[in-house]
Motif scaffolding. Structure first.
Motif, PDB file in Angstrom:
ATOM      1  N   THR A 538       0.847  -1.196   0.000  1.00 57.68           N
ATOM      2  CA  THR A 538       0.000   0.000   0.000  1.00 57.68           C
ATOM      3  C   THR A 538       0.879   1.241   0.000  1.00 57.68           C
ATOM      4  O   THR A 538       1.878   1.300   0.733  1.00 57.68           O
ATOM      5  N   VAL A 539       0.481   2.214  -0.810  1.00 60.24           N
ATOM      6  CA  VAL A 539       1.159   3.506  -0.844  1.00 60.24           C
ATOM      7  C   VAL A 539       0.123   4.585  -0.546  1.00 60.24           C
ATOM      8  O   VAL A 539      -0.924   4.650  -1.204  1.00 60.24           O
ATOM      9  N   VAL A 540       0.409   5.413   0.455  1.00 56.64           N
ATOM     10  CA  VAL A 540      -0.508   6.471   0.873  1.00 56.64           C
ATOM     11  C   VAL A 540      -0.014   7.802   0.340  1.00 56.64           C
ATOM     12  O   VAL A 540       1.175   8.133   0.465  1.00 56.64           O
ATOM     13  N   LEU A 541      -0.927   8.580  -0.259  1.00 55.62           N
ATOM     14  CA  LEU A 541      -0.617   9.913  -0.773  1.00 55.62           C
ATOM     15  C   LEU A 541      -1.393  10.942   0.049  1.00 55.62           C
ATOM     16  O   LEU A 541      -2.554  11.236  -0.222  1.00 55.62           O
ATOM     17  N   GLY A 562      -0.720  -4.405  -9.288  1.00 55.43           N
ATOM     18  CA  GLY A 562      -1.446  -4.975  -8.150  1.00 55.43           C
ATOM     19  C   GLY A 562      -1.316  -4.203  -6.859  1.00 55.43           C
ATOM     20  O   GLY A 562      -1.847  -4.628  -5.819  1.00 55.43           O
ATOM     21  N   GLY A 563      -0.623  -3.066  -6.886  1.00 55.96           N
ATOM     22  CA  GLY A 563      -0.486  -2.260  -5.681  1.00 55.96           C
ATOM     23  C   GLY A 563      -1.766  -1.530  -5.321  1.00 55.96           C
ATOM     24  O   GLY A 563      -2.703  -1.435  -6.123  1.00 55.96           O
ATOM     25  N   ARG A 564      -1.807  -1.001  -4.121  1.00 55.48           N
ATOM     26  CA  ARG A 564      -2.944  -0.228  -3.644  1.00 55.48           C
ATOM     27  C   ARG A 564      -2.478   1.180  -3.313  1.00 55.48           C
ATOM     28  O   ARG A 564      -1.440   1.354  -2.668  1.00 55.48           O
ATOM     29  N   VAL A 565      -3.249   2.172  -3.706  1.00 52.52           N
ATOM     30  CA  VAL A 565      -2.952   3.570  -3.405  1.00 52.52           C
ATOM     31  C   VAL A 565      -4.114   4.144  -2.610  1.00 52.52           C
ATOM     32  O   VAL A 565      -5.281   3.965  -2.986  1.00 52.52           O
ATOM     33  N   VAL A 566      -3.785   4.824  -1.508  1.00 50.34           N
ATOM     34  CA  VAL A 566      -4.786   5.525  -0.701  1.00 50.34           C
ATOM     35  C   VAL A 566      -4.465   7.007  -0.777  1.00 50.34           C
ATOM     36  O   VAL A 566      -3.331   7.421  -0.490  1.00 50.34           O
TER      37      VAL A 566
END
Length: 702
Positions: A538-541, A562-566
């Motif tokens: 997960t990568v948070v912005l 397939g990554g997740r971004v919040v």
């Protein structure tokens, strides 16, 4: 790994007087060996900002028999004694400081009877850079031209007779600025804020470096490395060299980048200060609203890298001319992004954290990101007495309290990616009449554990979560939040910085995370790419409204893999909708609130434990080199003021999500306790174990 000591060795119950550090003794080396030290910072030969002859006396001066009796040595002898025990000593160059001290001399002005702290004897006067450069005391010091044959000339070709008058930073009205954070308010001395953009001052700093190298130092530490950018807190700098330099910067701008405010303005003799004053701006009130502020900041950013590099290169080349190699580093203060280009010219990083508090994993994770962006350099941290807990902790230690707070300070840094230096008479600011010492036995205990468990720490994390720090998105907000000067280091809590809210939220929830820097690619190099992101689930912005097109592309590639971004705000608002529509609409992107610890972790916690997360347990996962092992570092912040101790947590069930599949037992390592092996079981995809007790610091190796 570096194990540093903040080695000012200033006296207890007396001001920490810059720039001259107290005399050194051989017994100090024994203490340093006890602390397992291998590096001393702010350690030696700071007197060049008084005068070069004064610096030479520090380095090579005769030591009288009475002082020899107690092992006093000059600084070059101290350096040699440290080197014999495997300890590297840095010469400290106080780049921003130009000093003038009250002095009392004998009748022929050949002997100093009192300096700084006066006795009411002899002939009164002043002693410092001004007197040195004007040859005021020919019976006391060698002539200025002894060090600079033919004298010095400024950028206008004029001979220099007064280093302070020539090289001081000036506000918009032409008034000289003072380095207020080092002037003791109950003393007469004066410290002028000098300007490294002036070539005369750089020439002088090189002379300081030569003397330090000749005295045998292992490295050069350039304090106030952002000089003169830091003078902006005083409404500077508008000296001749800054003004002509900024004019040249504006003249070289491409036509399409020339600011609208300069339409019709003849830049041939443009002077920024008078131009601002004519429009009612003083460069102090709401400074960032000043016309051309962004361009002025960009000009200074380029200047500080150019001139820092010039001095770093000079130190290395001069040392080689003497048959030696030296390390080069600088004080990078709070690791603000404008230091990133300077970091390229260092061997390791030193940071004088702006605010030293009892709990700040989020700051150390940022420091780790800065170091990775700078090529994986090690980070050495010193505490700051202004705007934090240092005076309080020092006072507690002096009456036998606060031991666990000191332990937390040292263990926290190690757990979260840095080296926190041991205080050895370290700086308590210019107001307190004291220096920071900690009980010898306590420091020996902590340093022994850190040295003996060095193999349990690694710069490579096993964290699933990364938080993006978009420098352009946060720069103005952070500048507003941290607008106070160096005497207070206050933070304006009314200014919310989304990046800080997110990282503080995660830290308080005990969530392990990395920070990834996203810069503008102009003032700081842009190294943001999909390959770096790929190792995170997960990568948070947080509040990343400003992104480069390349950063958007990297995020899309990461999501496609397939990554997740919040995100906590719409990303890339500086770009066109066409450039960001795919990112914003991607099914792998979700939205959350800045302070929502649950929403920021779409996969749930990577590290979970029984009990309330608010109890104070924080974690960090590190991949150990040369093996498949992962170390889970646990720091217990549950300090109880009444008990004056961290409350140990008992029978803690710890669950960690890792990509490993064959872990059957874990090694548990704690200060002051024998190692133990505990069984590990796989429960709902997490490696789960029970810890009988979690004190201040625990390392679990899987």
């Amino acid at each position: 790994m570096l194990r540093g000591v903040y080695f000012d060795a200033w006296f207890p119950r007396q001001h920490c007087y810059h720039p001259s550090l107290p005399p050194r003794r051989l017994r100090m080396v024994d203490d340093l060996v006890d602390y397992r030290a291998n590096l001393l910072v702010w350690a030696s030969m700071g007197g060049g900002s008084v005068a070069l002859p004064y610096l030479e006396q520090e380095a090579f001066g005769a030591v009288e028999p009475r002082s020899r009796f107690y092992g006093f040595v000059n600084d070059s002898e101290f350096v040699a004694a440290c080197q014999a025990r495997g300890i590297k000593v840095l010469g400290i160059v106080f780049e921003a400081q130009g000093w003038e001290f009250p002095v009392e001399l004998d009748e022929d002005e050949s002997t100093v009877l009192a300096l700084n702290e006066l006795r009411g004897v002899g002939r009164s006067g002043w002693l410092g850079l001004r007197e040195f450069s004007s040859d005021r005391y020919p019976n006391l010091w060698p002539a200025f031209e002894t060090y600079f044959p033919g004298g010095l000339r400024n950028s206008a070709g004029e001979p220099v007779r007064d280093l302070i008058e020539e090289c001081v930073a000036r506000d918009i009205h032409g008034e000289p600025c003072h380095a207020r954070w080092v002037e003791c308010p109950d003393r007469e001395h004066q410290c002028f804020y000098m300007d490294r953009n002036n070539p005369v001052w750089r020439t002088y700093l090189k002379a300081i470096i030569r003397i330090q190298v000749d005295a045998g130092v292992d490295g050069i530490q350039l304090d106030e490395a952002e000089l003169p950018l830091g003078a902006m807190q005083y409404g500077a700098c508008f000296c001749r060299d800054c003004s002509t330099g900024f004019r040249s910067y504006l003249q070289q701008l491409a036509v399409e980048r020339r600011p609208a405010e300069l339409a019709g303005v003849d830049l041939a003799d443009f002077a920024y200060g008078p131009w601002l004053l004519a429009q009612g701006y003083d460069f102090q009130t709401d400074q960032q609203a000043s016309p051309l502020f962004g361009h002025y900041y960009a000009y200074q950013c380029a200047a500080i890298e150019r001139h820092f590099a010039e001095l770093a290169d000079y130190a290395r080349s001069y040392a080689r001319s003497r048959g030696r190699e030296v390390l080069v580093t600088g004080n990078f203060f709070n690791l603000d992004p404008h230091y990133l280009p300077l970091a390229e010219h260092t061997d390791f990083l030193i940071t004088e954290m702006r605010n030293t508090t009892d709990r700040q994993p989020e700051w150390f994770r940022y420091a780790d990101a800065f170091a990775r962006h700078a090529g994986g350099r090690e980070v050495v941290v010193v505490e700051n007495p202004y705007g934090g807990v240092v005076p309080e902790v020092a006072a507690a230690l002096s009456v036998g309290r606060g031991y666990d707070r000191m332990r937390l300070s040292l263990y926290e840094a190690a757990a979260f990616g840095a080296n926190m230096t041991v205080p050895y008479g370290s700086w308590m600011g210019a107001i307190e009449q004291d220096s920071f010492w900690a009980p010898h036995g306590l420091l020996v205990e902590c340093q022994a554990f850190l040295a003996d468990t060095e193999d349990l720490r690694s710069p490579v994390s096993a964290n699933e979560l990364a938080v993006v720090h978009s420098v352009p998105s946060s720069r103005d907000l952070i500048a507003r939040a941290d607008a106070s000067d160096n005497l207070t280091n206050a933070r304006d809590a009314s200014v919310l910085v989304p990046y800080r809210v997110v990282t503080e939220t995660l830290s308080r929830a005990g969530v392990p995370f990395d920070v990834v820097l996203a810069t503008d690619g102009e003032l700081q190099p842009d190294r943001f790419d999909a390959a770096e992101l790929a190792r995170y689930a997960t990568v948070v912005l947080p509040g990343c409204w400003w992104l480069t097109h390349g950063q958007v592309t990297s995020l899309e590639t990461y999501l496609d893999g397939g990554g997740r971004v919040v995100v906590t705000a719409e990303p890339g608002q500086n770009l066109s909708d066409e450039q960001t529509v795919r990112l914003r609409a991607h099914p792998g992107l979700t939205r959350a609130d800045d302070a929502d610890a649950v929403g920021l972790q779409p996969l749930g916690p990577q590290v979970a434990h029984t009990g309330d997360p608010a109890a104070g347990l924080a974690s960090q996962l590190q991949r150990l080199p040369g093996s498949d092992a992962v170390a889970c570092h646990l720091v217990n912040y549950g300090y109880d003021e009444e008990a004056d101790a961290v409350t140990a947590l008992v029978d803690v069930e710890l669950a960690i999500r890792l990509d490993a599949t064959s872990v059957s037992e874990a090694r548990v390592v704690r200060p002051g306790r024998p190692e133990e092996l505990v069984p590990v079981r796989l429960v709902d995809g997490r490696h789960t174990l029970t810890l009988s007790e979690v004190g201040v610091y625990t390392v679990v190796v899987l």
